[in-house]
Design a protein around this motif. Structure first.
Motif, short mmCIF file in Angstrom:
data_model
loop_
_atom_site.label_atom_id
_atom_site.label_comp_id
_atom_site.label_asym_id
_atom_site.label_seq_id
_atom_site.Cartn_x
_atom_site.Cartn_y
_atom_site.Cartn_z
N GLY A 191 0.83 -1.26 0.01
CA GLY A 191 0.18 0.32 0.04
C GLY A 191 0.74 1.13 -0.16
O GLY A 191 0.66 2.27 -0.76
N LEU A 192 1.98 1.16 0.85
CA LEU A 192 2.59 2.37 0.80
C LEU A 192 3.60 2.56 -0.50
O LEU A 192 3.51 3.88 -0.86
N LEU A 218 3.07 6.18 -2.57
CA LEU A 218 4.20 6.69 -2.98
C LEU A 218 4.13 7.03 -4.66
O LEU A 218 4.49 8.08 -5.37
N ALA A 219 3.83 5.63 -5.31
CA ALA A 219 3.97 5.84 -6.92
C ALA A 219 2.77 6.82 -7.40
O ALA A 219 3.07 7.70 -8.06
N ALA A 220 1.63 6.91 -6.63
CA ALA A 220 0.48 7.69 -7.26
C ALA A 220 0.91 9.26 -6.60
O ALA A 220 0.74 10.12 -7.28
N TRP A 221 1.55 9.36 -5.48
CA TRP A 221 1.98 10.68 -5.01
C TRP A 221 2.79 11.34 -6.06
O TRP A 221 2.95 12.47 -6.51
N LEU A 264 1.00 12.23 -9.25
CA LEU A 264 0.19 13.40 -9.20
C LEU A 264 1.13 14.52 -9.09
O LEU A 264 0.55 15.69 -9.62
N GLY A 265 2.21 14.40 -8.43
CA GLY A 265 3.13 15.63 -8.05
C GLY A 265 3.66 15.93 -9.60
O GLY A 265 3.74 17.37 -10.05
N ARG A 266 4.06 15.21 -10.34
CA ARG A 266 4.96 15.23 -11.75
C ARG A 266 3.71 16.08 -12.28
O ARG A 266 3.85 16.75 -13.47
N ALA A 267 2.43 15.50 -12.22
CA ALA A 267 1.25 16.14 -13.20
C ALA A 267 1.02 17.49 -12.89
O ALA A 267 0.82 18.23 -13.70
N ALA A 268 1.04 17.72 -11.57
CA ALA A 268 0.67 19.08 -11.08
C ALA A 268 1.95 19.94 -11.42
O ALA A 268 1.97 21.24 -11.95
N HIS A 269 3.10 19.64 -11.34
CA HIS A 269 4.24 20.45 -11.79
C HIS A 269 4.22 20.57 -13.44
O HIS A 269 4.48 21.61 -13.90
N THR A 270 3.85 19.56 -13.89
CA THR A 270 3.59 19.89 -15.55
C THR A 270 2.52 20.92 -15.68
O THR A 270 2.84 21.71 -16.66
#
Length: 432
Positions: A27-28, A32-35, A38-44
């Motif tokens: 689960g962790l 972490l993979a989803a985080w 999502l972070g890279r998408a937000a940065h993009t």
């Protein structure tokens, strides 16, 4: 021994704990993979937004303002004497003596110099002698005619002879008059031996010395063989001021206009000049009209041919809006300004009125609430999206207009200290 209790058996509780740890780790890892995704998408998305905003042209805005209530204009001016006359010689001879030097105050008729003219004196004497001869001949002719007239009607003389003697006497009288005119001419030239002041004033130049030869062509012969004046006299009790007024300011020239003169030799001092005349015609080369002002000079502080700066003030037209010159766009379609509406450019055609130097009158449909780009680029297009930014103080801001009225203002009122170019629009949020 009980079943499952040996060393080779596995306790059910231990297997459950291991399975739980494994699930937590999976689960962790998924979190972490989803985080990260999502972070890279937000940065993009942020980078794309930042890139888009960086690509938008930055513009600063200015509002059209009411025109000045008072128009001011500083123009170069030339001072001239009320009267100024160069004085030439009208006779040939040598300068006997001069009596007035530079700066001398003279009255009308004062002798400035004398010319020694021996040749003219001899001609004058000869003319007077010729007059005396003609007078003697005239008297003889009159006497003869009277005697012949007394014999008229007798057989001693004929009527024709009497008439001839009378005509001879008339001819001699005409000769006397001609000789008298010649004497008068030489007498007038004799008076030119004395160079006199034509009016009250000061001697502004003396271009003659004792012994200089002067000719009847007009004055002293210079090195080029041309005649030059002997003296120059100026009446400076009043001064004339000549100003070349530009065409766009000429409409306000009237008898009500006055000007404050400043001269470099009197820093901080103003001289008030009033309207005298205007040429009412423009110079084809400069498109200016010569305007003449006048001012008293009883103290003699002002000198002819001085340079001055004339400061004019005239009523303005506050009903006509003004914009900074930097807002203009010159294209084949005509003169335009760029207005910002909802973050996009709208080009507006205008007519330029009077140019005030840094600002100009704008004739068109603009209002004081319109947002006009202060310094549009040459390639700006209709409908182009732009980003409005705050003006940089001292760089792309407009100075506050000077108050030329006599109205008193509260020194604690900070609203007057705001620069004209502070284009922060009330109620307008800068596009992000």
């Amino acid at each position: 021994m009980a079943q499952g209790s040996g060393p080779q058996g596995t306790h059910p509780r231990g297997r459950g704990r291991s399975r739980l740890v494994l699930l937590v780790m999976v689960g962790l890892a998924i979190f972490l993979a989803a985080w990260g995704i999502l972070g890279r998408a937000a940065h993009t998305r942020a980078l794309a937004q930042e890139t888009h905003e960086a690509a938008l042209p930055r513009v600063t805005l200015v509002h059209p303002k009411a025109g000045p209530a008072t128009r001011t204009l500083d123009l170069p001016a030339n001072l001239a004497a009320w009267y100024q006359a160069p004085i030439y010689a009208q006779v040939s001879g040598y300068v006997k003596m001069w009596y007035k030097d530079f700066g001398a105050r003279v009255k009308q008729g004062d002798v400035l110099a004398e010319i020694n003219t021996p040749s003219l004196d001899a001609q004058y004497a000869a003319a007077k002698a010729a007059l005396n001869v003609q007078l003697a001949r005239y008297h003889l002719a009159v006497l003869t005619a009277d005697r012949w007239a007394a014999l008229r009607g007798t057989q001693a003389v004929s009527r024709q002879e009497v008439d001839v003697q009378a005509a001879n006497a008339a001819a001699e009288k005409a000769q006397v008059e001609a000789a008298q005119h010649e004497v008068d001419r030489y007498e007038a030239l004799e008076n030119f031996k004395r160079i006199v002041a034509p009016f009250d004033g000061i001697v502004t130049s003396r271009l003659v010395n004792v012994g200089d030869y002067v000719n009847p062509g007009g004055g002293n012969l210079n090195s080029n063989g041309r005649a030059a004046e002997l003296f120059s006299v100026a009446d400076v009790h009043r001064m004339r001021v000549f100003v070349s007024v530009p065409q766009d300011f000429a409409a306000v020239i009237s008898p009500k206009v006055s000007a404050d003169l400043s001269l470099p030799q009197y820093p901080g001092r103003k001289f008030k000049a009033s309207f005298l005349a205007t040429a009412r015609a423009f110079n084809a080369d400069t498109r200016t009209v010569t305007t003449e002002l006048t001012l008293p000079n009883d103290d003699g502080l002002l000198w002819p041919d001085s340079y001055a700066t004339a400061h004019f003030e005239a009523p303005g037209d506050p009903s006509v809006l003004i914009l900074p010159v930097s807002a203009l766009i010159f294209r084949a379609e005509g003169t335009q300004v760029a207005e910002v509406v909802n973050g996009h450019v709208h080009l507006v055609h205008i007519t330029v009125g009077i140019n005030f130097g840094t600002t100009f009158q704008v004739m068109g449909s603009l209002k004081t609430t319109d947002n006009v780009i202060m310094t549009p680029t040459a390639d700006i297009l209709e409908g182009q999206q732009v980003k409005v930014v705050e003006p940089t103080n001292g760089y792309n801001t407009q100075p506050a207009p000077q108050d030329t009225s006599d109205e008193k203002h509260d020194p604690n009122d900070d609203t007057r200290a705001m620069p004209e170019g502070n284009n922060t629009i009330p109620g307008h949020k800068v596009n992000q």
